[in-house]
Scaffold this motif. Structure first.
Motif, PDB file in Angstrom:
ATOM      1  N   THR A  28       9.631   2.172  -4.407  1.00  0.00           N
ATOM      2  CA  THR A  28       8.410   1.446  -4.039  1.00  0.00           C
ATOM      3  C   THR A  28       8.590   0.712  -2.720  1.00  0.00           C
ATOM      4  O   THR A  28       7.661   0.675  -1.896  1.00  0.00           O
ATOM      5  CB  THR A  28       8.047   0.462  -5.161  1.00  0.00           C
ATOM      6  OG1 THR A  28       7.948   1.159  -6.403  1.00  0.00           O
ATOM      7  CG2 THR A  28       6.731  -0.220  -4.858  1.00  0.00           C
ATOM      8  N   VAL A  29       9.764   0.111  -2.495  1.00  0.00           N
ATOM      9  CA  VAL A  29      10.013  -0.587  -1.221  1.00  0.00           C
ATOM     10  C   VAL A  29       9.981   0.387  -0.051  1.00  0.00           C
ATOM     11  O   VAL A  29       9.407   0.095   1.013  1.00  0.00           O
ATOM     12  CB  VAL A  29      11.357  -1.338  -1.296  1.00  0.00           C
ATOM     13  CG1 VAL A  29      11.741  -1.886   0.074  1.00  0.00           C
ATOM     14  CG2 VAL A  29      11.270  -2.476  -2.309  1.00  0.00           C
ATOM     15  N   ILE A  30      10.578   1.548  -0.239  1.00  0.00           N
ATOM     16  CA  ILE A  30      10.523   2.563   0.822  1.00  0.00           C
ATOM     17  C   ILE A  30       9.078   2.965   1.101  1.00  0.00           C
ATOM     18  O   ILE A  30       8.654   3.054   2.268  1.00  0.00           O
ATOM     19  CB  ILE A  30      11.364   3.792   0.424  1.00  0.00           C
ATOM     20  CG1 ILE A  30      12.845   3.433   0.352  1.00  0.00           C
ATOM     21  CG2 ILE A  30      11.151   4.935   1.413  1.00  0.00           C
ATOM     22  CD1 ILE A  30      13.723   4.554  -0.178  1.00  0.00           C
ATOM     23  N   GLY A  31       8.319   3.212   0.046  1.00  0.00           N
ATOM     24  CA  GLY A  31       6.917   3.571   0.243  1.00  0.00           C
ATOM     25  C   GLY A  31       6.111   2.464   0.878  1.00  0.00           C
ATOM     26  O   GLY A  31       5.240   2.715   1.723  1.00  0.00           O
ATOM     27  N   ALA A  32       6.401   1.206   0.512  1.00  0.00           N
ATOM     28  CA  ALA A  32       5.649   0.080   1.075  1.00  0.00           C
ATOM     29  C   ALA A  32       5.935  -0.106   2.562  1.00  0.00           C
ATOM     30  O   ALA A  32       5.026  -0.397   3.353  1.00  0.00           O
ATOM     31  CB  ALA A  32       5.972  -1.195   0.296  1.00  0.00           C
ATOM     32  N   LEU A  33       7.195   0.058   2.957  1.00  0.00           N
ATOM     33  CA  LEU A  33       7.557  -0.150   4.362  1.00  0.00           C
ATOM     34  C   LEU A  33       6.864   0.863   5.274  1.00  0.00           C
ATOM     35  O   LEU A  33       6.442   0.522   6.388  1.00  0.00           O
ATOM     36  CB  LEU A  33       9.072  -0.063   4.536  1.00  0.00           C
ATOM     37  CG  LEU A  33       9.890  -1.205   3.912  1.00  0.00           C
ATOM     38  CD1 LEU A  33      11.376  -0.949   4.090  1.00  0.00           C
ATOM     39  CD2 LEU A  33       9.495  -2.540   4.521  1.00  0.00           C
ATOM     40  N   PHE A  34       6.751   2.091   4.824  1.00  0.00           N
ATOM     41  CA  PHE A  34       6.134   3.117   5.659  1.00  0.00           C
ATOM     42  C   PHE A  34       4.617   3.212   5.455  1.00  0.00           C
ATOM     43  O   PHE A  34       3.909   3.687   6.346  1.00  0.00           O
ATOM     44  CB  PHE A  34       6.778   4.479   5.369  1.00  0.00           C
ATOM     45  CG  PHE A  34       8.155   4.630   5.920  1.00  0.00           C
ATOM     46  CD1 PHE A  34       8.357   5.046   7.222  1.00  0.00           C
ATOM     47  CD2 PHE A  34       9.264   4.343   5.143  1.00  0.00           C
ATOM     48  CE1 PHE A  34       9.640   5.184   7.741  1.00  0.00           C
ATOM     49  CE2 PHE A  34      10.543   4.475   5.648  1.00  0.00           C
ATOM     50  CZ  PHE A  34      10.735   4.894   6.947  1.00  0.00           C
ATOM     51  N   SER A  35       4.140   2.800   4.303  1.00  0.00           N
ATOM     52  CA  SER A  35       2.712   2.972   4.022  1.00  0.00           C
ATOM     53  C   SER A  35       1.845   1.968   4.773  1.00  0.00           C
ATOM     54  O   SER A  35       0.686   2.280   5.083  1.00  0.00           O
ATOM     55  CB  SER A  35       2.463   2.840   2.517  1.00  0.00           C
ATOM     56  OG  SER A  35       2.772   1.532   2.060  1.00  0.00           O
ATOM     57  N   LEU A  47      -0.683  12.908   5.600  1.00  0.00           N
ATOM     58  CA  LEU A  47      -0.694  12.206   4.308  1.00  0.00           C
ATOM     59  C   LEU A  47      -1.222  13.098   3.189  1.00  0.00           C
ATOM     60  O   LEU A  47      -0.755  13.007   2.046  1.00  0.00           O
ATOM     61  CB  LEU A  47      -1.536  10.938   4.421  1.00  0.00           C
ATOM     62  CG  LEU A  47      -0.991   9.844   5.345  1.00  0.00           C
ATOM     63  CD1 LEU A  47      -1.948   8.670   5.398  1.00  0.00           C
ATOM     64  CD2 LEU A  47       0.385   9.393   4.893  1.00  0.00           C
ATOM     65  N   ALA A  48      -2.176  13.954   3.510  1.00  0.00           N
ATOM     66  CA  ALA A  48      -2.685  14.881   2.493  1.00  0.00           C
ATOM     67  C   ALA A  48      -1.604  15.866   2.055  1.00  0.00           C
ATOM     68  O   ALA A  48      -1.498  16.211   0.870  1.00  0.00           O
ATOM     69  CB  ALA A  48      -3.906  15.626   3.029  1.00  0.00           C
ATOM     70  N   ILE A  49      -0.782  16.312   3.005  1.00  0.00           N
ATOM     71  CA  ILE A  49       0.319  17.221   2.649  1.00  0.00           C
ATOM     72  C   ILE A  49       1.337  16.508   1.757  1.00  0.00           C
ATOM     73  O   ILE A  49       1.818  17.056   0.763  1.00  0.00           O
ATOM     74  CB  ILE A  49       0.979  17.768   3.923  1.00  0.00           C
ATOM     75  CG1 ILE A  49      -0.003  18.645   4.698  1.00  0.00           C
ATOM     76  CG2 ILE A  49       2.236  18.556   3.587  1.00  0.00           C
ATOM     77  CD1 ILE A  49       0.539  19.160   6.016  1.00  0.00           C
ATOM     78  N   VAL A  50       1.655  15.268   2.093  1.00  0.00           N
ATOM     79  CA  VAL A  50       2.623  14.511   1.281  1.00  0.00           C
ATOM     80  C   VAL A  50       2.093  14.279  -0.124  1.00  0.00           C
ATOM     81  O   VAL A  50       2.836  14.388  -1.112  1.00  0.00           O
ATOM     82  CB  VAL A  50       2.959  13.182   1.984  1.00  0.00           C
ATOM     83  CG1 VAL A  50       3.862  12.317   1.111  1.00  0.00           C
ATOM     84  CG2 VAL A  50       3.628  13.432   3.320  1.00  0.00           C
ATOM     85  N   ARG A  51       0.804  13.971  -0.245  1.00  0.00           N
ATOM     86  CA  ARG A  51       0.224  13.742  -1.577  1.00  0.00           C
ATOM     87  C   ARG A  51       0.133  15.024  -2.385  1.00  0.00           C
ATOM     88  O   ARG A  51       0.124  14.987  -3.616  1.00  0.00           O
ATOM     89  CB  ARG A  51      -1.176  13.134  -1.449  1.00  0.00           C
ATOM     90  CG  ARG A  51      -1.187  11.700  -0.999  1.00  0.00           C
ATOM     91  CD  ARG A  51      -2.538  11.066  -1.258  1.00  0.00           C
ATOM     92  NE  ARG A  51      -3.635  11.868  -0.741  1.00  0.00           N
ATOM     93  CZ  ARG A  51      -4.116  11.763   0.494  1.00  0.00           C
ATOM     94  NH1 ARG A  51      -3.567  10.896   1.338  1.00  0.00           N
ATOM     95  NH2 ARG A  51      -5.131  12.505   0.892  1.00  0.00           N
ATOM     96  N   SER A  70       7.113  10.265  -1.987  1.00  0.00           N
ATOM     97  CA  SER A  70       5.857  10.533  -2.683  1.00  0.00           C
ATOM     98  C   SER A  70       4.934   9.317  -2.660  1.00  0.00           C
ATOM     99  O   SER A  70       3.712   9.463  -2.615  1.00  0.00           O
ATOM    100  CB  SER A  70       6.150  10.947  -4.119  1.00  0.00           C
ATOM    101  OG  SER A  70       4.960  11.194  -4.835  1.00  0.00           O
ATOM    102  N   SER A  71       5.513   8.116  -2.682  1.00  0.00           N
ATOM    103  CA  SER A  71       4.683   6.907  -2.660  1.00  0.00           C
ATOM    104  C   SER A  71       4.017   6.689  -1.315  1.00  0.00           C
ATOM    105  O   SER A  71       2.952   6.058  -1.244  1.00  0.00           O
ATOM    106  CB  SER A  71       5.542   5.683  -3.012  1.00  0.00           C
ATOM    107  OG  SER A  71       6.096   5.802  -4.300  1.00  0.00           O
ATOM    108  N   ILE A  72       4.639   7.181  -0.244  1.00  0.00           N
ATOM    109  CA  ILE A  72       4.059   6.967   1.087  1.00  0.00           C
ATOM    110  C   ILE A  72       2.665   7.573   1.175  1.00  0.00           C
ATOM    111  O   ILE A  72       1.732   6.955   1.707  1.00  0.00           O
ATOM    112  CB  ILE A  72       4.997   7.553   2.167  1.00  0.00           C
ATOM    113  CG1 ILE A  72       6.292   6.759   2.234  1.00  0.00           C
ATOM    114  CG2 ILE A  72       4.307   7.565   3.528  1.00  0.00           C
ATOM    115  CD1 ILE A  72       7.330   7.354   3.171  1.00  0.00           C
TER     116      ILE A  72
END
Length: 363
Positions: free
Chosen positions: A138-145, A169-173, A207-209
């Motif tokens: 979650t921290v990794i996703g929060a820093l980049f998101s 972002l659509a590709i990542v999701r 995946s969270s990004i």
């Protein structure tokens, strides 16, 4: 008078002598409803008391039948066994009894050599490891998101930046975290141990990004434009506008989004652990392969207890971030200060000065 008499006496809708008390109203209604067209045939004219025609349910019934047919076709097309579905209640009862017996086993909590105590300690330790994996992801996703969310917001970036960012972002999701773990992270970091835990954390983070960036961009696009216009009018640049006009409005919702994603990552980390990405999933896969149903019950209890505790803490923090202090606490404090009594209404009439401030006029 003669006209009225002739109408009632010799008209086409003459009242019968032995007619009941409501026949007059019925005859007048019939005279209004019965008309003749050019050919002389009577036609019907609806009045205000007619009920509307019930709509046809043909399309609704056809849709229900179509959904049922597709469901049955998918059931048999996937090769599902109907017999296993019918045997499911008996299996749930059997395996539930075995897992319940494992959960309610007595053990000596002071004896470190007790195997049942070791099962409980091992299960909660693995579950805490899953929580740690979910937190790192979650921290990794929060820093980049957060920066990606601003780049993907239509009111914060140009069209040349907005479209490519949304596409990435659509590709990542579109790629689930389990695919990231199998195809990329586990080959890079290894299976099991610290390498597996690191692989699971990075898979959850990437995946969270995609999900967090999309939600944050929507929160940024929904901010009030008034503060943004004020910063622009005062000569502020883009960074100053983000710092003083956008973040104060969007940050409570952004924090709530991060916390909610943390709850989702806890559940996802258990699934990734089955693949060897560490945490409670690895332990669950081991005891399931051994068909140790008593230990499976202990592992499931550890998952449920820790997940509920984390969810409640996260929900409390999200509520405080979004809504502030509890309204009920504020009201009770105000009641204590004012002894629970409402303030007296002002006795001054509208348009008149206060009585204690009226100057004395000499006579």
């Amino acid at each position: 008078m003669s006209r009225k008499h002739s109408h009632h006496a010799g008209g086409p809708h003459r009242r019968s002598v032995n007619a009941g008390p409501g026949s007059s109203s019925r005859s007048s209604a019939d005279s209004n409803n019965a008309h003749r067209d050019a050919a002389g045939s009577p036609t019907y004219k609806p009045d205000l008391f007619d009920r509307p025609v019930r709509p046809s349910k043909l399309g609704y019934n056809f849709a229900l039948i179509l959904v049922g047919v597709i469901f049955i076709a998918a059931f048999y097309g996937a090769g599902m066994d109907l017999g296993a579905l019918l045997r499911m209640p008996a299996n749930i009862w059997q395996y539930g009894q075995l897992m319940t017996q494992g959960v309610f086993q007595t053990f000596d909590i002071t004896n470190p050599e007790d195997p049942v105590r070791g099962y409980w300690v091992q299960s909660f330790t693995a579950m805490i490891e899953s929580v740690a994996i979910a937190w790192i992801g979650t921290v990794i996703g929060a820093l980049f998101s957060l920066p990606m969310g601003f780049l993907a917001a239509r009111n914060m970036s140009t069209l040349a930046v907005y479209i490519p960012t949304r596409f990435v972002l659509a590709i990542v999701r579109a790629v689930p975290e389990i695919i990231f773990a199998i195809a990329i992270m586990i080959p890079l970091f290894g299976v099991g141990g610290r390498g597996g835990a690191l692989a699971g954390a990075f898979a959850l983070g990437i995946s969270s990004i995609g999900t967090l960036s999309k939600l944050i961009s929507e929160a940024v696009e929904a901010v009030d434009e008034g503060p943004l216009e004020s910063v622009r009018a005062s000569g502020g640049n883009q960074l100053q506008m983000i710092r003083w006009a956008v973040l104060p409005q969007a940050m409570p919702e952004v924090i709530a989004i991060w916390l909610y994603r943390f709850e989702v990552n806890i559940r996802a980390s258990a699934i990734l652990g089955v693949l060897g990405a560490g945490g409670i999933g690895t332990l669950l896969s081991t005891v399931f392969n051994a068909r140790a149903w008593d230990r499976i019950g202990i592992v499931l209890v550890a998952i449920v207890v820790v997940t509920i505790i984390v969810d409640q803490i996260s929900a409390f923090i999200r509520h405080r971030v979004i809504h502030g202090a509890n309204v009920r606490t504020k009201r009770s404090k105000n009641d204590d200060d004012g002894d629970g009594e409402a303030p007296d209404a002002p006795s001054d009439q509208p348009g008149e000065p206060p009585r204690d401030k009226v100057a004395a006029v000499p006579i």
